[in-house]
Design an enzyme around this catalytic site. Structure first.
Site, PDB file in Angstrom:
ATOM      1  N   GLU A 121       0.865  -1.189   0.000  1.00 42.55           N
ATOM      2  CA  GLU A 121       0.000   0.000   0.000  1.00 42.55           C
ATOM      3  C   GLU A 121       0.896   1.233   0.000  1.00 42.55           C
ATOM      4  O   GLU A 121       2.118   1.122   0.104  1.00 42.55           O
ATOM      5  CB  GLU A 121      -0.942  -0.019   1.215  1.00 42.55           C
ATOM      6  CG  GLU A 121      -2.069  -1.036   1.064  1.00 42.55           C
ATOM      7  CD  GLU A 121      -3.046  -1.021   2.214  1.00 42.55           C
ATOM      8  OE1 GLU A 121      -3.729   0.000   2.383  1.00 42.55           O
ATOM      9  OE2 GLU A 121      -3.102  -2.011   2.952  1.00 42.55           O
ATOM     10  N   HIS A 249      -8.985   9.463   3.177  1.00 48.50           N
ATOM     11  CA  HIS A 249      -8.586   8.384   2.264  1.00 48.50           C
ATOM     12  C   HIS A 249      -8.846   8.874   0.844  1.00 48.50           C
ATOM     13  O   HIS A 249      -9.911   9.423   0.564  1.00 48.50           O
ATOM     14  CB  HIS A 249      -9.383   7.113   2.564  1.00 48.50           C
ATOM     15  CG  HIS A 249      -8.810   5.894   1.900  1.00 48.50           C
ATOM     16  ND1 HIS A 249      -8.850   5.715   0.538  1.00 48.50           N
ATOM     17  CD2 HIS A 249      -8.166   4.816   2.408  1.00 48.50           C
ATOM     18  CE1 HIS A 249      -8.255   4.559   0.234  1.00 48.50           C
ATOM     19  NE2 HIS A 249      -7.830   3.994   1.352  1.00 48.50           N
ATOM     20  N   ARG A 296      -0.727   9.092   1.839  1.00 47.89           N
ATOM     21  CA  ARG A 296      -2.148   9.360   1.652  1.00 47.89           C
ATOM     22  C   ARG A 296      -2.514  10.837   1.635  1.00 47.89           C
ATOM     23  O   ARG A 296      -3.365  11.267   0.868  1.00 47.89           O
ATOM     24  CB  ARG A 296      -2.877   8.727   2.840  1.00 47.89           C
ATOM     25  CG  ARG A 296      -3.938   7.811   2.408  1.00 47.89           C
ATOM     26  CD  ARG A 296      -4.458   7.084   3.589  1.00 47.89           C
ATOM     27  NE  ARG A 296      -4.342   5.672   3.303  1.00 47.89           N
ATOM     28  CZ  ARG A 296      -4.790   4.730   4.093  1.00 47.89           C
ATOM     29  NH1 ARG A 296      -5.342   5.054   5.241  1.00 47.89           N
ATOM     30  NH2 ARG A 296      -4.681   3.474   3.761  1.00 47.89           N
ATOM     31  N   HIS A 357     -11.374   9.573   6.890  1.00 52.61           N
ATOM     32  CA  HIS A 357     -11.133   8.135   7.039  1.00 52.61           C
ATOM     33  C   HIS A 357     -10.627   7.744   8.422  1.00 52.61           C
ATOM     34  O   HIS A 357     -11.106   6.786   9.020  1.00 52.61           O
ATOM     35  CB  HIS A 357     -10.124   7.723   5.971  1.00 52.61           C
ATOM     36  CG  HIS A 357      -9.804   6.262   5.945  1.00 52.61           C
ATOM     37  ND1 HIS A 357     -10.750   5.302   5.687  1.00 52.61           N
ATOM     38  CD2 HIS A 357      -8.624   5.597   6.119  1.00 52.61           C
ATOM     39  CE1 HIS A 357     -10.184   4.104   5.700  1.00 52.61           C
ATOM     40  NE2 HIS A 357      -8.895   4.260   5.978  1.00 52.61           N
ATOM     41  N   ARG A 392      -1.122   8.721   9.172  1.00 52.51           N
ATOM     42  CA  ARG A 392      -0.921   7.282   9.428  1.00 52.51           C
ATOM     43  C   ARG A 392      -0.484   6.523   8.178  1.00 52.51           C
ATOM     44  O   ARG A 392      -1.020   6.732   7.086  1.00 52.51           O
ATOM     45  CB  ARG A 392      -2.225   6.666   9.947  1.00 52.51           C
ATOM     46  CG  ARG A 392      -2.171   5.164  10.118  1.00 52.51           C
ATOM     47  CD  ARG A 392      -3.468   4.652  10.673  1.00 52.51           C
ATOM     48  NE  ARG A 392      -4.566   4.846   9.771  1.00 52.51           N
ATOM     49  CZ  ARG A 392      -5.039   3.920   8.932  1.00 52.51           C
ATOM     50  NH1 ARG A 392      -4.477   2.728   8.868  1.00 52.51           N
ATOM     51  NH2 ARG A 392      -6.064   4.183   8.157  1.00 52.51           N
TER      52      ARG A 392
HETATM   53  P1  FAD Z   1     -13.988   0.422  15.790  1.00 52.82           P
HETATM   54  O1  FAD Z   1     -13.692  -0.844  15.105  1.00 52.82           O
HETATM   55  O2  FAD Z   1     -14.520   1.522  14.964  1.00 52.82           O
HETATM   56  O3  FAD Z   1     -15.024   0.116  16.963  1.00 52.82           O
HETATM   57  C1  FAD Z   1     -15.631   1.160  17.690  1.00 52.82           C
HETATM   58  C2  FAD Z   1     -16.612   0.549  18.673  1.00 52.82           C
HETATM   59  O4  FAD Z   1     -17.021   1.525  19.616  1.00 52.82           O
HETATM   60  C3  FAD Z   1     -17.893   0.012  18.045  1.00 52.82           C
HETATM   61  O5  FAD Z   1     -18.199  -1.220  18.633  1.00 52.82           O
HETATM   62  C4  FAD Z   1     -18.945   1.051  18.435  1.00 52.82           C
HETATM   63  O6  FAD Z   1     -20.239   0.534  18.518  1.00 52.82           O
HETATM   64  C5  FAD Z   1     -18.424   1.440  19.805  1.00 52.82           C
HETATM   65  N1  FAD Z   1     -18.885   2.730  20.319  1.00 52.82           N
HETATM   66  C6  FAD Z   1     -18.616   3.976  19.866  1.00 52.82           C
HETATM   67  N2  FAD Z   1     -19.202   4.894  20.652  1.00 52.82           N
HETATM   68  C7  FAD Z   1     -19.868   4.219  21.622  1.00 52.82           C
HETATM   69  C8  FAD Z   1     -20.659   4.600  22.731  1.00 52.82           C
HETATM   70  N3  FAD Z   1     -20.938   5.885  23.021  1.00 52.82           N
HETATM   71  N4  FAD Z   1     -21.178   3.630  23.521  1.00 52.82           N
HETATM   72  C9  FAD Z   1     -20.972   2.329  23.242  1.00 52.82           C
HETATM   73  N5  FAD Z   1     -20.226   1.906  22.195  1.00 52.82           N
HETATM   74  C10 FAD Z   1     -19.672   2.844  21.412  1.00 52.82           C
HETATM   75  N6  FAD Z   1      -6.920  -0.016   9.058  1.00 52.82           N
HETATM   76  C11 FAD Z   1      -5.948  -0.923   8.763  1.00 52.82           C
HETATM   77  O7  FAD Z   1      -5.009  -1.083   9.539  1.00 52.82           O
HETATM   78  N7  FAD Z   1      -6.048  -1.667   7.632  1.00 52.82           N
HETATM   79  C12 FAD Z   1      -7.060  -1.554   6.738  1.00 52.82           C
HETATM   80  O8  FAD Z   1      -7.107  -2.252   5.732  1.00 52.82           O
HETATM   81  C13 FAD Z   1      -8.071  -0.591   7.008  1.00 52.82           C
HETATM   82  N8  FAD Z   1      -9.116  -0.424   6.158  1.00 52.82           N
HETATM   83  C14 FAD Z   1     -10.146   0.405   6.520  1.00 52.82           C
HETATM   84  C15 FAD Z   1     -11.283   0.490   5.711  1.00 52.82           C
HETATM   85  C16 FAD Z   1     -12.359   1.258   6.097  1.00 52.82           C
HETATM   86  C17 FAD Z   1     -13.580   1.330   5.222  1.00 52.82           C
HETATM   87  C18 FAD Z   1     -12.309   1.974   7.316  1.00 52.82           C
HETATM   88  C19 FAD Z   1     -13.473   2.810   7.747  1.00 52.82           C
HETATM   89  C20 FAD Z   1     -11.181   1.923   8.112  1.00 52.82           C
HETATM   90  C21 FAD Z   1     -10.086   1.135   7.732  1.00 52.82           C
HETATM   91  N9  FAD Z   1      -8.956   1.048   8.522  1.00 52.82           N
HETATM   92  C22 FAD Z   1      -7.970   0.142   8.207  1.00 52.82           C
HETATM   93  C23 FAD Z   1      -8.908   1.712   9.823  1.00 52.82           C
HETATM   94  C24 FAD Z   1      -9.298   0.698  10.905  1.00 52.82           C
HETATM   95  O9  FAD Z   1     -10.291  -0.156  10.401  1.00 52.82           O
HETATM   96  C25 FAD Z   1      -9.814   1.366  12.164  1.00 52.82           C
HETATM   97  O10 FAD Z   1      -8.964   2.398  12.550  1.00 52.82           O
HETATM   98  C26 FAD Z   1      -9.896   0.353  13.295  1.00 52.82           C
HETATM   99  O11 FAD Z   1     -10.677  -0.736  12.891  1.00 52.82           O
HETATM  100  C27 FAD Z   1     -10.478   0.988  14.546  1.00 52.82           C
HETATM  101  O12 FAD Z   1     -10.698  -0.017  15.484  1.00 52.82           O
HETATM  102  P2  FAD Z   1     -11.293   0.364  16.903  1.00 52.82           P
HETATM  103  O13 FAD Z   1     -11.415  -0.914  17.652  1.00 52.82           O
HETATM  104  O14 FAD Z   1     -10.496   1.444  17.502  1.00 52.82           O
HETATM  105  O15 FAD Z   1     -12.725   0.998  16.575  1.00 52.82           O
HETATM  106  C1  SIN Z   2      -7.329   0.559   2.409  1.00 53.63           C
HETATM  107  O1  SIN Z   2      -7.539  -0.630   2.227  1.00 53.63           O
HETATM  108  O2  SIN Z   2      -7.097   1.351   1.499  1.00 53.63           O
HETATM  109  C2  SIN Z   2      -7.394   1.110   3.798  1.00 53.63           C
HETATM  110  C3  SIN Z   2      -6.149   0.790   4.503  1.00 53.63           C
HETATM  111  C4  SIN Z   2      -6.002   1.600   5.756  1.00 53.63           C
HETATM  112  O3  SIN Z   2      -6.781   2.513   6.029  1.00 53.63           O
HETATM  113  O4  SIN Z   2      -5.044   1.321   6.489  1.00 53.63           O
END
Ligand code: FAD
Ligand code: SIN
Length: 527
Positions: A121, A249, A296, A357, A392
């Site tokens: 990437e 993104h 990015r 993103h 990032r």
């Molecule tokens: P999340 O997985 O977003 O979970 C947040 C949680 O908090 C959820 O369960 C939600 O319900 C809960 N929550 C929020 N507020 C409250 C509240 N007030 N009360 C109760 N619950 C609450 N990163 C990579 O490293 N590789 C990738 O390929 C990649 N691709 C991506 C593609 C997309 C489309 C997106 C959007 C992001 C991508 N990212 C990627 C970034 C990465 O996915 C996220 O940064 C990461 O998953 C965040 O994880 P998290 O556990 O911090 O939060």
């Molecule tokens: C992507 O697949 O382009 C997202 C990867 C990332 O946010 O780290």
């Protein structure tokens, strides 16, 4: 109906959020023998950004830890925290092998030679990202939930939206608690289905509430990414840092009827190129060395300028020349989504546009995920460990969530005394306003829309001082109105999110105003 008072619950550790970071924390704390509650405001535990991650997760590649560190710091414009970068690079591969591959049985794509397929990437100088086709996040989330579902000590609560953290000094009725050091002892949590607010007591609370994408008009994030954890932490006195660094993104699908669908950077890693509406491949002009695999922030800005120059609302991602992989086998979800709107990605370019993103800033934490408030931890996208700096590096976010989730869960389990009964009995139940105001959904919708369009237009990919100043004065006014509304209205998830959104948006704007250096994803035009 007025929000009722729900039961008081007690756990050793309360985890708010069920993405990769929250689940890693819950598993680690339960693994040390602690009782754990995991709450999510969504009806399904898997509904979170983690579930939609496409590209993959950084594993091992040529050049080892040193080269990975260099790439992370170079993408982050060298304002990263070196110790945190070292932790994620050193501990990442083992965490993947132990937690994801061995215990959660995530089947990453093989390379056909006994190893794992490594993809590329932007801004990575080598292939080091493992993936499950183009739906890596869904495979990880499913694996972690499968593992956690077998652990008796973890209790799950869906449709439960945390409203506020409870601290001794903010909430205890005993006056002397005001003078004691502030510590977090639980949270008020709204059960949407039963319309009641419960107290979840826990001497250790882990915020894993994810990002802020939904504060912007256009985003790749799930609608729940409304900055709740940042706002709750700020209200309890926790430090928020680097909030100006919101990553956009470059390639979200541009289509009237399809919102929030990402076209993975891994497509460019396999050879796809960005093209403007005139059919010109333009990245060469902006970064001749790295071209389409430039960091990015640079690619998102290049698209922004090309859209302006060609008077278009989008550019194209051209995957027609990709030959290293079979597109439909390697990227089945992207191919399917595009097919549904009449685009064959092997034959036609895909219209794309940048969107909010990832939040590089967040709640300031140390190497164990501890905030400045005793008892409060933050992990994943809601936290700022210092790993990402001003921008990032792709596919480091899932890894950081896994590593810090595990570290924080373990620390929360092993540190300090259990609950403090005297203070707990002194914490009042939730008090609903009387009389309660019925919510007019149009007013709430408009307030949310204002926040999202203000953030998009005034604090987006390209910022300037005038726009930031206007945004802050708009938010100052809106904050008063929303807070008043919150104090009078019947409690709903939307009201909770609106109150958090306006606070988190204001924090981002203030940070952007305070930082006059254009750096990484905080890009400020002169003048
Ligand atoms: P999340 O997985 O977003 O979970 C947040 C949680 O908090 C959820 O369960 C939600 O319900 C809960 N929550 C929020 N507020 C409250 C509240 N007030 N009360 C109760 N619950 C609450 N990163 C990579 O490293 N590789 C990738 O390929 C990649 N691709 C991506 C593609 C997309 C489309 C997106 C959007 C992001 C991508 N990212 C990627 C970034 C990465 O996915 C996220 O940064 C990461 O998953 C965040 O994880 P998290 O556990 O911090 O939060
Ligand atoms: C992507 O697949 O382009 C997202 C990867 C990332 O946010 O780290």
């Amino acid at each position: 109906m007025t929000a009722q008072v729900g039961p008081r619950r007690e756990f050793d550790v309360l985890v708010i959020g069920s993405g990769i970071a929250g689940l890693a924390a819950a598993l680690a704390a339960a693994g040390e023998g602690r009782s754990v509650a995991v709450v999510s405001k969504e009806g399904e535990l898997s509904e979170c950004n983690t579930n939609y991650a496409q590209g993959g997760i950084v594993y091992r590649g040529e050049g080892g830890i040193e080269l990975l560190e260099r790439d992370i710091v170079s993408a982050g414009c060298a304002i990263n925290f070196g110790e945190a970068v070292r932790v994620v690079c050193e501990e990442g591969p083992r965490a993947i092998e132990d937690i994801l591959i061995r215990k959660s049985r995530v089947l990453f794509d093989p390379d056909g030679a006994g190893g794992l397929d490594l993809t590329q990437e932007a801004a990575h100088s080598t292939r080091r990202i493992i993936h499950v086709k183009d739906h890596t996040g869904a495979a990880i989330e499913k694996g972690l939930l499968g593992q956690a579902g077998h652990v008796d000590r973890i209790a799950f609560f869906t449709g439960h939206c945390a409203v506020d953290l409870i601290t001794n000094s903010h909430h205890a009725r005993l006056p002397e608690e005001r003078y004691r050091p502030t510590r977090v002892i639980g949270a008020y949590v709204f059960d949407e289905r039963r319309e009641e607010v419960s107290i979840f007591f826990a001497p250790r609370v882990v915020l894993a509430t994810g990002g802020v994408g939904n504060l912007f008009l256009h985003t790749s994030n799930t609608p729940g990414a409304s900055g709740d954890g940042i706002a709750m932490a700020n209200r309890s006195g926790a430090e928020i840092i680097n909030a100006e660094y919101v990553q956009f993104h470059p390639t979200i699908l541009y289509h009237r009827d399809v919102k929030r669908f990402l076209i993975s950077e891994a497509l460019r890693g396999e050879g796809a190129r960005l093209m403007n509406r005139r059919g010109e491949y333009f990245l060469e002009k902006y970064n001749p060395a790295m071209k389409d695999l430039a960091p990015r922030d640079e690619v998102a800005r290049a698209i922004f300028y090309e859209m302006e120059a060609t008077d278009a609302g989008y550019v194209f991602l051209d995957a027609r020349q990709v030959s290293r992989v079979d597109l439909k086998t390697r990227f089945p979800s992207i191919a399917r989504q595009c097919r549904e709107i009449g685009i064959d990605i092997a034959r036609e370019p895909i219209p794309v546009v940048p969107a909010a993103h990832y939040f590089c800033g967040g709640i300031k934490v140390d190497l164990s995920g501890r905030t400045n408030i005793p008892g409060l931890y933050a992990v994943g996208e809601s936290a700022c460990t210092g790993v990402h700096g001003a921008n990032r590096l792709a596919s480091v976010s899932l890894l950081e969530g896994l590593v810090w989730g595990t570290r924080a869960g373990r620390d929360a389990a092993l540190s300090g005394p259990a609950g403090d009964d005297a203070v707990r009995t002194d914490i009042p139940d939730w008090i609903s306003p009387r009389p309660e105001e019925e919510i007019d959904p149009v007013l709430v919708y408009q307030d949310l829309h204002n926040i999202r369009s203000t953030m998009w237009n005034y604090a987006g990919i390209v910022r300037n001082r005038k726009r930031l100043a206007r945004a802050l004065s708009d938010f100052n006014y809106l904050s008063h109105r929303v807070e008043k509304f919150y104090r009078q209205a019947r409690l709903t998830r939307t009201i909770i999110e609106l109150r958090n959104a306006v606070l988190t948006a204001s924090l981002i704007i203030r940070a952007a105003q305070a930082n006059r250096d254009s750096l990484g994803c905080h890009f400020v035009e002169k003048g």
